[in-house]
Design an enzyme around this catalytic site. Structure first.
Site: not given
Length: 360
Positions: A28-29, A147, A232, A294
């Site tokens: 999103g960043n 989060k 995500k 990640k």
């Protein structure tokens, strides 16, 4: 941190003749940067820059799914609703599941619009799928919000808002204070088969936005929204496994993964295998709130049969796809089981699932 459940999705069957399938997970960043105006025009400009390498993948014969984060956006949506409710208490204040749905609609519109201008003229239009992610009601994450969402704030401002709204807040890797919400592990992607059908029809698909709208399954199979935001990258790995993707690409804030990041001993990594990545994760090289989620998503995908994971920044994505940037994580051992550091290498061919991996 409690152990995460293994991916529950069953990998779709793949045939060597099928076009390679890539899932690209965009943060999103990448669409709404800190310090930049929080406007739709700013996000659309960022989406147009991302659309070019996606179109290059399509022209190279890949089928593509684009997933996206929503950390900044979902926090702003919730904050906007809270401010509106202060002005008019009759206005409903949406729960986080509805804020995630709101962000999927807005960002899905932005991404598909940008992609439609970059894809070949004859290509079917890109499609955004409203995506629900089933989570476990007993997930320990509900008792421990971790989060970060929304804008970075000073500690004083974050604590003021926490007192007013009952939030949990905390420091976000030294970048400022943010609201913290539960982030349960994804168990199942409700619309997975719909995504696969759209891919079969030739569409680029935008799905899994913000980790998916978080839901639990109630009596009679009824989906019930919950107050959470799913990671995500974890959702992207689960979806990639479920649709039989060959490659998972994860964008982040740096061009390559590094060991001893932020120290004089920092070394960028060009290539890692599964065993090395697991060891470095266990050693604390990839912390939470940074590279940890990640790398875990990469490990989940590879352990479930994925062929390759590429980690890089949005700005370096085009070069990384040509093998000149990024960190590639693969199932099999690298030469002499030693991580390959820095320096550009030749383009890496992504092997199709269920075929022998090429040593690039």
């Amino acid at each position: 941190m409690p152990p995460r459940p293994a991916l529950s999705a069953t990998s779709a069957p793949r045939t060597p003749s099928a076009a390679p399938l890539t899932v690209l997970a965009v943060g999103g960043n990448a669409l709404l940067r800190e310090g930049r105006p929080a406007t739709f025009a700013e996000q659309y400009d960022a989406a147009r820059r991302l659309a070019a390498p996606v179109a290059a993948l399509v022209r190279a014969g890949h089928r593509v799914v684009v997933t996206h984060g929503n950390g900044p956006q979902v926090g702003l949506i919730k904050r906007r609703a809270d401010l509106a409710a202060e002005i008019d208490p009759q206005l409903p204040s949406p729960h986080l599941d509805m804020c995630v749905a709101d962000s999927q609609g807005g960002l899905g519109c932005i991404l598909t619009r940008a992609l439609s201008t970059a894809l070949p003229a004859a290509a079917p239009p890109p499609v955004a799928v409203l995506t629900h992610t089933v989570v476990d009601t007993d997930d320990p994450a509900f008792a421990r919000p971790t989060k970060p969402i929304g804008a970075h704030l000073s500690r004083a401002e974050a604590e003021r808002l926490a007192d007013r709204h009952g939030w949990v807040v905390g420091d976000d890797a030294g970048r400022g204070w943010r609201r913290l919400v539960p982030s349960p592990a994804p168990v199942r992607i409700v619309e997975q088969d719909a995504v696969a059908a759209l891919l079969s029809a030739g569409h680029v698909v935008v799905a899994g936005g913000g980790g998916g709208i978080p839901v639990t399954v109630g009596p009679g199979g009824v989906l019930q929204g919950v107050e959470a935001v799913v990671d995500k990258d974890a959702t992207s790995a689960l979806l990639a496994t479920g649709i039989g993707a060959d490659e998972l690409i994860v964008t982040t804030g740096v061009d390559r993964i590094s060991l001893d990041w932020g120290t004089p001993r920092a070394r960028e990594l060009r290539r890692l295998d599964l065993v090395q990545a697991r060891r470095h994760l266990a050693d604390g090289q990839f912390p939470e709130g940074s590279m940890g989620p990640k790398v875990r998503a990469a490990l989940d995908f590879l352990a479930a049969g994925g062929s390759s994971v590429l980690v890089t920044s949005p700005e370096a994505l085009g070069r990384a796809l040509r093998g000149h940037s990024g960190t590639r994580i693969v199932p099999g051992p690298t030469a002499n089981s030693v991580p390959q550091y820095g320096t550009s290498g030749p383009a890496v061919r992504v092997p199709v699932r269920n075929t022998p991996a090429a040593d690039a």
